[in-house]
Design an enzyme around this catalytic site. Structure first.
Site, PDB file in Angstrom:
ATOM      1  N   HIS A  97      44.262  44.695  40.980  1.00  9.93           N
ATOM      2  CA  HIS A  97      44.082  43.284  41.334  1.00  9.93           C
ATOM      3  C   HIS A  97      45.035  42.981  42.500  1.00  9.93           C
ATOM      4  O   HIS A  97      46.086  43.612  42.621  1.00  9.93           O
ATOM      5  CB  HIS A  97      44.467  42.459  40.101  1.00  9.93           C
ATOM      6  CG  HIS A  97      44.206  41.002  40.195  1.00  9.93           C
ATOM      7  ND1 HIS A  97      45.048  40.131  40.848  1.00  9.93           N
ATOM      8  CD2 HIS A  97      43.194  40.234  39.694  1.00  9.93           C
ATOM      9  CE1 HIS A  97      44.575  38.907  40.737  1.00  9.93           C
ATOM     10  NE2 HIS A  97      43.452  38.936  40.052  1.00  9.93           N
ATOM     11  N   ASP A 157      50.416  46.629  34.633  1.00 10.58           N
ATOM     12  CA  ASP A 157      49.803  45.299  34.675  1.00 10.58           C
ATOM     13  C   ASP A 157      48.884  45.194  33.460  1.00 10.58           C
ATOM     14  O   ASP A 157      47.811  45.804  33.422  1.00 10.58           O
ATOM     15  CB  ASP A 157      49.029  45.167  35.995  1.00 10.58           C
ATOM     16  CG  ASP A 157      48.154  43.917  36.041  1.00 10.58           C
ATOM     17  OD1 ASP A 157      48.032  43.234  35.007  1.00 10.58           O
ATOM     18  OD2 ASP A 157      47.589  43.645  37.115  1.00 10.58           O
ATOM     19  N   GLN A 165      44.633  42.420  31.664  1.00 11.49           N
ATOM     20  CA  GLN A 165      43.317  42.577  31.022  1.00 11.49           C
ATOM     21  C   GLN A 165      43.395  43.443  29.767  1.00 11.49           C
ATOM     22  O   GLN A 165      42.355  43.749  29.175  1.00 11.49           O
ATOM     23  CB  GLN A 165      42.313  43.201  32.016  1.00 11.49           C
ATOM     24  CG  GLN A 165      42.034  42.362  33.234  1.00 11.49           C
ATOM     25  CD  GLN A 165      41.279  41.068  32.920  1.00 11.49           C
ATOM     26  OE1 GLN A 165      40.669  40.933  31.858  1.00 11.49           O
ATOM     27  NE2 GLN A 165      41.327  40.113  33.832  1.00 11.49           N
ATOM     28  N   CYS A 180      39.222  39.420  43.147  1.00 12.30           N
ATOM     29  CA  CYS A 180      40.609  39.651  43.579  1.00 12.30           C
ATOM     30  C   CYS A 180      40.957  41.134  43.585  1.00 12.30           C
ATOM     31  O   CYS A 180      42.088  41.514  43.246  1.00 12.30           O
ATOM     32  CB  CYS A 180      41.613  38.902  42.704  1.00 12.30           C
ATOM     33  SG  CYS A 180      41.470  37.138  42.850  1.00 12.30           S
ATOM     34  N   LYS A 235      45.108  34.364  29.626  1.00 16.51           N
ATOM     35  CA  LYS A 235      44.033  35.327  29.366  1.00 16.51           C
ATOM     36  C   LYS A 235      44.007  35.735  27.893  1.00 16.51           C
ATOM     37  O   LYS A 235      43.166  36.512  27.470  1.00 16.51           O
ATOM     38  CB  LYS A 235      44.206  36.555  30.262  1.00 16.51           C
ATOM     39  CG  LYS A 235      43.971  36.227  31.753  1.00 16.51           C
ATOM     40  CD  LYS A 235      43.956  37.475  32.585  1.00 16.51           C
ATOM     41  CE  LYS A 235      44.119  37.201  34.063  1.00 16.51           C
ATOM     42  NZ  LYS A 235      42.915  36.658  34.704  1.00 16.51           N
TER      43      LYS A 235
HETATM   44  N1  PLP Z   1      46.079  41.632  37.037  1.00 18.19           N
HETATM   45  C1  PLP Z   1      44.819  41.709  36.588  1.00 18.19           C
HETATM   46  C2  PLP Z   1      44.257  43.040  36.207  1.00 18.19           C
HETATM   47  C3  PLP Z   1      44.061  40.546  36.497  1.00 18.19           C
HETATM   48  O1  PLP Z   1      42.793  40.618  36.058  1.00 18.19           O
HETATM   49  C4  PLP Z   1      44.632  39.305  36.865  1.00 18.19           C
HETATM   50  C5  PLP Z   1      43.840  38.067  36.831  1.00 18.19           C
HETATM   51  O2  PLP Z   1      42.638  38.070  36.851  1.00 18.19           O
HETATM   52  C6  PLP Z   1      45.952  39.289  37.312  1.00 18.19           C
HETATM   53  C7  PLP Z   1      46.644  40.471  37.381  1.00 18.19           C
HETATM   54  C8  PLP Z   1      46.621  38.030  37.726  1.00 18.19           C
HETATM   55  O3  PLP Z   1      46.833  37.200  36.642  1.00 18.19           O
HETATM   56  P1  PLP Z   1      47.419  35.731  36.855  1.00 18.19           P
HETATM   57  O4  PLP Z   1      46.559  35.091  37.897  1.00 18.19           O
HETATM   58  O5  PLP Z   1      47.292  35.108  35.513  1.00 18.19           O
HETATM   59  O6  PLP Z   1      48.830  35.885  37.299  1.00 18.19           O
END
Ligand code: PLP
Length: 407
Positions: free
Chosen positions: A124, A201, A204, A365, A227
């Site tokens: 992401h 990270d 998900q 993203c 999430k």
């Molecule tokens: N990492 C992953 C794999 C994501 O899917 C997302 C959000 O969709 C993020 C990071 C970023 O999360 P946040 O916008 O809640 O900081």
């Protein structure tokens, strides 16, 4: 989970009763954010109605109550992640802020010109851009682990990327586009064999699979509350104590200090050193409630049921001509992305919306991933335990109609 359990769960999410263009809402955009159960909504209200006072250092009763609730929430997160020490749990605004924290603070302490950071092709933007910014600041190199055509990371290529200049590896546990569950334990082991720390990270992953940071031996692990059925604006960075002690603060301000004079400031102990300013103590307590709720249903039950849903939707999607599922790893979580012929994902998403069905379209993203697959993005369905096979059936019929209109 049986039908009556799912019906009971659904009744706990008020938004699922909403009508969208006069149709019952079908919400398949859980990868972007999840809906909130009544108990979490109640916890937010309860916080403001009964224990709203700024926390830490307050001598008065309400402040002490609010502080206790916030610190109990930290303990709940610690237990949820299988961490051993509350001090290793830093509250952030979300995954993005957690990764930025590490990219900045770890970068300040341990990175120099010519050093390298390893990420993967399926990250992401929030696990790409902070590292790019570090690389720009320190004149470092960003190295990228490739994947095969199924959406599985190439671990041989990964091993070859690691060298004496690699300072940190940062990869996603679950891809938000492909649904691939990466073998993060192995990825960590490989890096550790060369004394390289790893950030995972988990944005998900935590809503869908059991995560234990100690078993994984992750050095850092990040996730977002929104999430996993908690409010927006609260998230978590887990960091091993030795790393959190070794890296400087990310932001300056109240709360993160021990003493301040105009000549010199000394910093607070962990985890407060990384929590400048008034923390989101209403968010943290609502997050603890969301984690309690998820644990009550049982992560294993959630994983099994969501697996059933993703298998079912995949099977039904494949009934459609010119269907291309993007991401075909063996080990997948609750995300199914697809393309149909040459139809643009945006058009599919727009028309499904008019039928009350919320899916996400675009590059999600993760633009470099779309570029590497040479696609304009995908239509993404992402599931929660409150979704049903009946909803999938309605979605498939709607999708067939939409394709008919666009072909
Ligand atoms: N990492 C992953 C794999 C994501 O899917 C997302 C959000 O969709 C993020 C990071 C970023 O999360 P946040 O916008 O809640 O900081």
């Amino acid at each position: 989970m049986d039908k009556s359990t799912i019906e009971k769960i659904r009744s706990e999410f008020p938004i699922l009763n909403e009508k969208i263009y006069n149709k019952s809402l079908i919400y398949f955009d859980n990868g972007a954010t999840t809906q909130k159960p009544q108990c979490v909504l109640d916890r937010i209200n309860y916080g403001y109605e009964h224990l709203n006072a700024n926390i830490h250092r307050g001598v008065h009763f309400l402040s002490q109550l609010a502080t206790e609730a916030h610190e109990n929430a930290r303990k709940a997160v610690c237990d949820f992640l299988g961490a051993t020490k509350r001090e290793e749990i830093v509250f952030t605004r979300g995954t993005t802020e957690a990764i930025n924290l590490v990219a900045f603070s770890f970068g300040e302490a341990f990175c120099n010109e010519g050093d390298e950071v390893v990420i993967s092709v399926m990250e992401h933007h929030s696990n790409i851009v902070p590292w790019q910014m570090l690389c720009e600041r320190k004149k470092m190199k960003l190295r990228v682990i490739p994947m095969n055509e199924k959406g599985v990371l190439d671990l041989d290529a990964y091993k070859k990327l690691l060298n004496e200049r690699t300072r940190i590896v940062s990869v996603t546990h679950v891809s938000n586009v492909l649904g691939t569950v990466n073998p993060v334990k192995e990825i960590i082991e490989i890096a550790h064999a060369q004394n390289i720390p790893v950030l995972i990270d988990g944005a998900q992953a935590v809503p869908h699979i059991q995560v234990n940071v100690k078993e994984l031996d992750a050095d850092f692990y990040a996730f977002s509350g929104h999430k996993i059925y908690a409010p927006t604006g609260i998230g978590v960075l887990y960091g091993k104590e030795k790393w959190l002690n070794a890296i400087p603060p990310y932001q300056g301000g109240g709360e993160m200090i021990a003493t301040v004079t105009f000549e010199k400031t000394t910093y607070n102990e962990l985890p407060f050193k990384f929590e400048a300013g008034t923390p989101d103590y209403i968010g943290s307590t609502a997050l603890a409630e969301a984690l309690r709720y998820v644990q009550e249903i049982g992560i294993e039950n959630i994983a099994a049921y969501e697996h059933e849903l993703t298998e079912y939707v995949t099977k039904r999607l494949l009934e459609i001509e010119n269907m291309r599922i993007i991401g075909q790893a063996e080990d997948k979580s609750a995300v199914v992305s697809f393309l149909v012929g040459n139809i643009h994902p945006y058009d599919v998403g727009m028309l499904l919306d008019r039928l009350g069905i919320a899916v996400r379209t675009g590059h999600h993203c993760a633009q470099p991933l779309s570029d590497s697959l040479e696609i304009p993005g995908t239509v993404r369905t992402s599931f929660s335990f409150y979704n049903t096979k009946d909803e999938i059936d309605v979605f498939i019929e709607a999708l067939k109609r939409v394709i008919g209109m666009l072909s």
